[in-house]
Design a protein around this motif. Structure first.
Motif, PDB file in Angstrom:
ATOM      1  N   ASP A 192      52.864 -20.933 -15.384  1.00 11.80           N
ATOM      2  CA  ASP A 192      52.501 -21.984 -16.326  1.00 11.80           C
ATOM      3  C   ASP A 192      52.261 -23.310 -15.593  1.00 11.80           C
ATOM      4  O   ASP A 192      51.238 -23.966 -15.782  1.00 11.80           O
ATOM      5  CB  ASP A 192      53.621 -22.114 -17.367  1.00 11.80           C
ATOM      6  CG  ASP A 192      53.324 -23.150 -18.426  1.00 11.80           C
ATOM      7  OD1 ASP A 192      52.270 -23.052 -19.071  1.00 11.80           O
ATOM      8  OD2 ASP A 192      54.164 -24.055 -18.607  1.00 11.80           O
ATOM      9  N   LYS A 200      50.571 -25.218 -25.691  1.00 10.16           N
ATOM     10  CA  LYS A 200      50.549 -23.906 -25.052  1.00 10.16           C
ATOM     11  C   LYS A 200      49.269 -23.724 -24.232  1.00 10.16           C
ATOM     12  O   LYS A 200      48.200 -24.185 -24.619  1.00 10.16           O
ATOM     13  CB  LYS A 200      50.617 -22.842 -26.142  1.00 10.16           C
ATOM     14  CG  LYS A 200      50.774 -21.452 -25.647  1.00 10.16           C
ATOM     15  CD  LYS A 200      50.903 -20.500 -26.818  1.00 10.16           C
ATOM     16  CE  LYS A 200      50.946 -19.073 -26.315  1.00 10.16           C
ATOM     17  NZ  LYS A 200      50.914 -18.122 -27.396  1.00 10.16           N
ATOM     18  N   LEU A 204      53.414 -16.168 -18.267  1.00 10.52           N
ATOM     19  CA  LEU A 204      53.345 -17.563 -17.828  1.00 10.52           C
ATOM     20  C   LEU A 204      54.670 -18.077 -17.275  1.00 10.52           C
ATOM     21  O   LEU A 204      54.713 -19.086 -16.594  1.00 10.52           O
ATOM     22  CB  LEU A 204      52.874 -18.466 -18.970  1.00 10.52           C
ATOM     23  CG  LEU A 204      51.413 -18.287 -19.368  1.00 10.52           C
ATOM     24  CD1 LEU A 204      51.099 -19.107 -20.609  1.00 10.52           C
ATOM     25  CD2 LEU A 204      50.488 -18.670 -18.229  1.00 10.52           C
ATOM     26  N   LYS A 205      55.759 -17.360 -17.541  1.00  7.00           N
ATOM     27  CA  LYS A 205      57.072 -17.754 -17.012  1.00  7.00           C
ATOM     28  C   LYS A 205      57.373 -17.107 -15.657  1.00  7.00           C
ATOM     29  O   LYS A 205      58.430 -17.347 -15.070  1.00  7.00           O
ATOM     30  CB  LYS A 205      58.178 -17.392 -18.004  1.00  7.00           C
ATOM     31  CG  LYS A 205      58.020 -18.070 -19.357  1.00  7.00           C
ATOM     32  CD  LYS A 205      58.050 -19.566 -19.227  1.00  7.00           C
ATOM     33  CE  LYS A 205      57.833 -20.224 -20.576  1.00  7.00           C
ATOM     34  NZ  LYS A 205      57.327 -21.564 -20.474  1.00  7.00           N
TER      35      LYS A 205
END
Length: 91
Positions: free
Chosen positions: A28, A51, A72-73
């Protein structure tokens, strides 16, 4: 860490590889960095409110799809390789 760009993304950004000097960061945060420094990526990676949305890019971290590493993490560390691969069309 290295970010390798494939296909049309090389033309959009103007380079085939981006080298970043971070100990670690999430996918991210990497995308936030890339979209701020490489405006041409805004068509493929963009903010949808707070987001991030990713349009039509396959993301590999060290050869494995990012979806299987936390999306995304996912944490990217020094020495890792991220590949951004756009869709390929043919006939």
């Amino acid at each position: 860490m290295r970010v390798r760009l494939h296909g049309i993304l090389r033309k959009v950004v103007g380079v085939k590889e981006i080298i970043l000097d971070y100990e670690e960061l999430t996918l991210d945060k990497l995308f936030h960095y890339l979209t701020e420094h490489y405006k041409g990526l805004a068509h493929y990676i963009f903010k949808n409110g707070e987001k991030l949305s990713i349009r039509g890019i396959i993301i590999l971290i060290n050869g494995r799809h990012a979806m299987f590493q936390g999306g995304l993490k996912a944490v990217i560390k020094r020495g890792d390789v991220v590949d951004l691969i756009p869709p390929v069309h043919g006939g």
